[in-house]
Enzyme design. Sequence first.
Site, PDB file in Angstrom:
ATOM      1  N   GLY A   1       0.847  -1.197   0.000  1.00  0.00           N
ATOM      2  CA  GLY A   1       0.000   0.000   0.000  1.00  0.00           C
ATOM      3  C   GLY A   1       0.880   1.244   0.000  1.00  0.00           C
ATOM      4  O   GLY A   1       2.101   1.159   0.188  1.00  0.00           O
TER       5      GLY A   1
ATOM      6  N   GLY B   1      -5.768  -3.118  -0.616  1.00  0.00           N
ATOM      7  CA  GLY B   1      -4.840  -3.458  -1.701  1.00  0.00           C
ATOM      8  C   GLY B   1      -4.923  -4.918  -2.102  1.00  0.00           C
ATOM      9  O   GLY B   1      -4.259  -5.331  -3.055  1.00  0.00           O
TER      10      GLY B   1
ATOM     11  N   GLU C   1      -0.501 -10.476   4.263  1.00  0.00           N
ATOM     12  CA  GLU C   1      -0.239  -9.529   5.348  1.00  0.00           C
ATOM     13  C   GLU C   1      -0.547 -10.159   6.712  1.00  0.00           C
ATOM     14  O   GLU C   1       0.186  -9.962   7.673  1.00  0.00           O
ATOM     15  CB  GLU C   1      -1.072  -8.261   5.144  1.00  0.00           C
ATOM     16  CG  GLU C   1      -0.590  -7.461   3.938  1.00  0.00           C
ATOM     17  CD  GLU C   1      -1.522  -6.320   3.558  1.00  0.00           C
ATOM     18  OE1 GLU C   1      -1.089  -5.499   2.748  1.00  0.00           O
ATOM     19  OE2 GLU C   1      -2.653  -6.254   4.052  1.00  0.00           O
TER      20      GLU C   1
HETATM   21  C1  5RP Z   1      -3.167  -3.510   1.537  1.00  0.00           C
HETATM   22  C2  5RP Z   1      -3.389  -2.864   2.853  1.00  0.00           C
HETATM   23  C3  5RP Z   1      -2.915  -1.460   3.030  1.00  0.00           C
HETATM   24  O1  5RP Z   1      -1.974  -1.425   4.055  1.00  0.00           O
HETATM   25  C4  5RP Z   1      -4.084  -0.591   3.348  1.00  0.00           C
HETATM   26  O2  5RP Z   1      -5.034  -0.713   2.307  1.00  0.00           O
HETATM   27  C5  5RP Z   1      -3.659   0.884   3.476  1.00  0.00           C
HETATM   28  O3  5RP Z   1      -3.208   1.346   2.246  1.00  0.00           O
HETATM   29  P1  5RP Z   1      -2.700   2.830   2.040  1.00  0.00           P
HETATM   30  O4  5RP Z   1      -1.472   2.988   2.869  1.00  0.00           O
HETATM   31  O5  5RP Z   1      -2.421   2.920   0.552  1.00  0.00           O
HETATM   32  O6  5RP Z   1      -3.809   3.756   2.462  1.00  0.00           O
HETATM   33  O7  5RP Z   1      -3.951  -3.424   3.770  1.00  0.00           O
HETATM   34  O8  5RP Z   1      -3.777  -4.779   1.466  1.00  0.00           O
END
Ligand code: 5RP
Length: 236
Positions: A29, A99, A105
Amino acid sequence: MSLDAQKRLAAEYAAGLITDGMTVGLGSGTTAEMAVETLGLRFRDGIRFVGVPTSGRTAEIAQSFGIPLRRLDERSFLDIYVDGADEVDPQLNLVKGRGGALMREKLVASAARRFVVIVDETKRVERLGELAPIPVEVVTFGWPTTRHRLELLGLTCELRGGSETYTTSNGNYILDCHASGPIDLADEIVAQTIKLQTGVVDHGLFLRMADLVVVGTSAGTVEVLEAQRERSTTLS
Ligand code: 5RP
């Protein structure tokens, strides 16, 4: 201060927690990428550590700085994992997975001794589900049946991507789900019940997993929130 500047503040703070010899989980992300870039600069300055990336894009950025990478199965635990989130509640429960990398994760987070979350201040919520849908990764076979099972639990779910269906790096679909009734998404039993449905691979509720949440604020400060409880899952 812009959102990007807030994210960068949090990312730089977290990158400062990494010391020589650590094995570091690298999240996915935009915020996590800022942390990987900052870590890349620290690597060039001479600090030595090994990264465990959660996505191809994160791996590419890390490699562009020469950071050595390992797969999760080559080390039994990580010293620290740094990643962003879509929502953080007052107990430091999280929604992650916008994401689409939630499964990797969660695996990396659960193998890390310390899980450090980096966010801008817009990600703080009173109740999970306020801003973001809960992503649920499901196997492609029979996904409408799986959606139906989830809807019986009180969720309303949409297939991510619609006619151009999004596929995760594990080859699965994502259902983006909202609570349609008074269902409490921070309740461990609710989270476990979602996960227990046949066809569900995992979901983006990360309950009692974060150890530290670093918030970059619009005032240009960094707020550091520490969990006041034991971690729910850690390998050691
Ligand atoms: C991806 C995630 C990201 O960490 C989450 O969506 C936050 O993204 P960003 O830093 O672009 O706001 O969980 O799977």
